[in-house]
Scaffold this active site. Structure first.
Site, PDB file in Angstrom:
ATOM      1  CD  GLU A  27      63.751 -48.281  -5.785  1.00  0.00           C
ATOM      2  OE1 GLU A  27      63.789 -47.505  -4.815  1.00  0.00           O
ATOM      3  OE2 GLU A  27      62.900 -49.187  -5.904  1.00  0.00           O
ATOM      4  CE  LYS A  89      59.500 -44.143   1.138  1.00  0.00           C
ATOM      5  NZ  LYS A  89      58.714 -44.962   2.064  1.00  0.00           N
ATOM      6  CB  VAL A 109      58.621 -47.453  -7.526  1.00  0.00           C
ATOM      7  CG1 VAL A 109      57.845 -47.708  -8.814  1.00  0.00           C
ATOM      8  CG2 VAL A 109      59.415 -48.690  -7.118  1.00  0.00           C
ATOM      9  CG  ASP A 141      50.409 -46.537   4.161  1.00  0.00           C
ATOM     10  OD1 ASP A 141      50.734 -46.118   3.036  1.00  0.00           O
ATOM     11  OD2 ASP A 141      51.239 -46.826   5.051  1.00  0.00           O
ATOM     12  CB  SER A 143      52.750 -47.189  -2.293  1.00  0.00           C
ATOM     13  OG  SER A 143      53.851 -46.609  -2.959  1.00  0.00           O
ATOM     14  CB  ALA A 144      52.843 -42.017  -4.262  1.00  0.00           C
ATOM     15  CG  ASP A 145      55.815 -46.930  -5.471  1.00  0.00           C
ATOM     16  OD1 ASP A 145      56.228 -45.753  -5.422  1.00  0.00           O
ATOM     17  OD2 ASP A 145      56.422 -47.895  -4.949  1.00  0.00           O
ATOM     18  CE  LYS A 162      60.983 -57.125   1.099  1.00  0.00           C
ATOM     19  NZ  LYS A 162      61.449 -55.869   0.509  1.00  0.00           N
TER      20      LYS A 162
HETATM   21  N1  PSU Z   1      59.230 -52.409  -1.263  1.00  0.00           N
HETATM   22  C1  PSU Z   1      60.309 -53.203  -1.240  1.00  0.00           C
HETATM   23  N2  PSU Z   1      61.536 -52.639  -1.300  1.00  0.00           N
HETATM   24  C2  PSU Z   1      61.705 -51.287  -1.398  1.00  0.00           C
HETATM   25  C3  PSU Z   1      60.551 -50.454  -1.431  1.00  0.00           C
HETATM   26  C4  PSU Z   1      59.340 -51.053  -1.377  1.00  0.00           C
HETATM   27  O1  PSU Z   1      60.170 -54.418  -1.147  1.00  0.00           O
HETATM   28  O2  PSU Z   1      62.841 -50.807  -1.439  1.00  0.00           O
HETATM   29  C5  PSU Z   1      60.734 -48.960  -1.565  1.00  0.00           C
HETATM   30  C6  PSU Z   1      60.640 -48.545  -3.044  1.00  0.00           C
HETATM   31  O3  PSU Z   1      61.482 -47.428  -3.273  1.00  0.00           O
HETATM   32  C7  PSU Z   1      59.181 -48.129  -3.151  1.00  0.00           C
HETATM   33  C8  PSU Z   1      58.956 -47.464  -1.824  1.00  0.00           C
HETATM   34  O4  PSU Z   1      58.914 -47.261  -4.234  1.00  0.00           O
HETATM   35  O5  PSU Z   1      59.666 -48.279  -0.897  1.00  0.00           O
HETATM   36  C9  PSU Z   1      57.501 -47.350  -1.458  1.00  0.00           C
HETATM   37  O6  PSU Z   1      57.354 -46.568  -0.316  1.00  0.00           O
HETATM   38  P1  PSU Z   1      55.910 -46.086   0.159  1.00  0.00           P
HETATM   39  O7  PSU Z   1      55.191 -47.354   0.557  1.00  0.00           O
HETATM   40  O8  PSU Z   1      56.154 -45.171   1.322  1.00  0.00           O
HETATM   41  O9  PSU Z   1      55.268 -45.418  -1.022  1.00  0.00           O
HETATM   42 MN    MN Z   2      52.587 -45.093   2.480  1.00  0.00          MN
END
Ligand code: PSU
Ligand code: MN
Length: 309
Positions: A27, A89, A109, A141, A143-145, A162
């Site tokens: 990524e 991002k 991701v 909140d 994540s879309a992941d 984390k």
């Molecule tokens: N968590 C980490 N390191 C990262 C990310 C998440 O420990 O670099 C990054 C990754 O690219 C992950 C994104 O896909 O943050 C998730 O962001 P969000 O929570 O806004 O979906």
């Molecule tokens: Mn988010």
């Protein structure tokens, strides 16, 4: 519908895929938003070398000038690293706007899985995934992941997540969505900087061959969605749990106090934790990405062997 119109696969990656040789996706949010320059560029190049040494072809993924790219040149990696957080991002919802504008985007991701899958890449190595944030019962909140893991058939090799996240709720969400969560040589979900989190994974597998076989069976069954492999940080680079726990608690309270929300939340928390733990956390972060790249490459090699049979 013509999604391939927007996809550009590098020559090296396209040839490897056409010949059923192993490819590992990487990524770019980790480059632009995850680490400072120049360590981000050095790490991105070194990760590519580690994958090559393990017998696979690296495909770093990003959005460059409105194109979905699988396989970047050194210059493109340098560009993303230098521009840092000026590169937007890019999650799933950002893709249409960025492509229509001809803009760059650092893939998370989510978007790395999407582009990998469009290109025909089945394995992806990263650091940590996004998940259900603490307090999500009021902020929503998530994540879309997690939705992408539910939909897109790519194996994601990470070091867990984390504990800026609610790890228990993240596992519940993945269970609901039918995503297998596999611990590599562990029964416990690793928490990125530390090898333990107190939460159990669904299954423990001990070799790249077992990982490949499991993913292969999932593919043969035609089951949608990905598979999450959690590979603990090597012992010698893992951090003191009390130090990291304290930094995370402080980062979370500063985040709340400053009213940060939406896509800014994760980068804010990551940057804050890094600031509070100094250089140690950066070193750990780099080492766990190397460790994941090695495992992903070995698994990709094994998956190509299975495909030949
Ligand atoms: N968590 C980490 N390191 C990262 C990310 C998440 O420990 O670099 C990054 C990754 O690219 C992950 C994104 O896909 O943050 C998730 O962001 P969000 O929570 O806004 O979906
Ligand atoms: Mn988010």
């Amino acid at each position: 519908m013509n999604p391939k119109k927007y996809l550009e696969v590098s020559k090296e990656v396209a040839e490897a895929l056409a010949e059923n040789r192993p490819v590992v996706a990487l990524e770019s949010t980790i480059i632009s938003h995850g680490m400072p320059y120049p360590q981000n560029v050095e790490t991105a190049c070194k990760v590519e070398n580690i994958i090559r040494e393990a017998g696979a072809v690296p495909a770093t993924i990003a959005i460059i000038s409105g194109k979905l790219k699988a396989g970047l040149s050194k210059e493109e990696i340098e560009h993303l690293g230098k521009c840092g957080s000026d590169v937007p991002k890019a999650s799933r919802r950002d893709i249409p706007v960025l492509l229509a504008k001809g803009s760059d985007g650092a893939t998370t991701v989510t978007t790395t899985m999407m582009i990998a899958s469009m290109a025909g890449i089945r394995i992806f190595a990263t650091g940590g995934i996004g998940g259900v944030h603490r307090g999500a019962e009021t902020t929503m909140d998530i994540s879309a992941d997690l939705e992408e893991l539910a939909m897109t058939p790519v194996m994601v090799v990470c070091a867990g997540a984390k504990s800026i996240l609610d790890l228990g709720l993240t596992l519940e969400y993945l269970e609901t969505k039918g995503v297998p969560v596999i611990g590599y040589q562990t029964e416990e979900l690793p928490a990125f900087y530390t090898r333990k989190s107190g939460f159990k994974v669904d299954y423990r597998l001990d070799t790249p061959e077992e990982l490949a076989k499991t993913f292969h069976v999932k593919e043969e069954l035609g089951l949608k969605g990905g598979m999450l492999v959690a590979n603990p940080i090597p012992e010698e680079y893992s951090m003191d749990p009390a130090t990291i726990h304290g930094a995370i608690e402080q980062a979370l309270s500063e985040c709340k106090a400053s009213g940060i929300h939406g896509k800014e939340t994760t980068p804010f928390l990551l940057a804050k934790v890094k600031e509070l733990t100094g250089g140690d956390s950066l070193d750990s972060n780099i080492q766990l990405v190397f460790n994941n790249a090695r495992l992903a490459a070995k698994t990709a090699v094994s998956l190509c062997e299975l495909k030949k049979q």
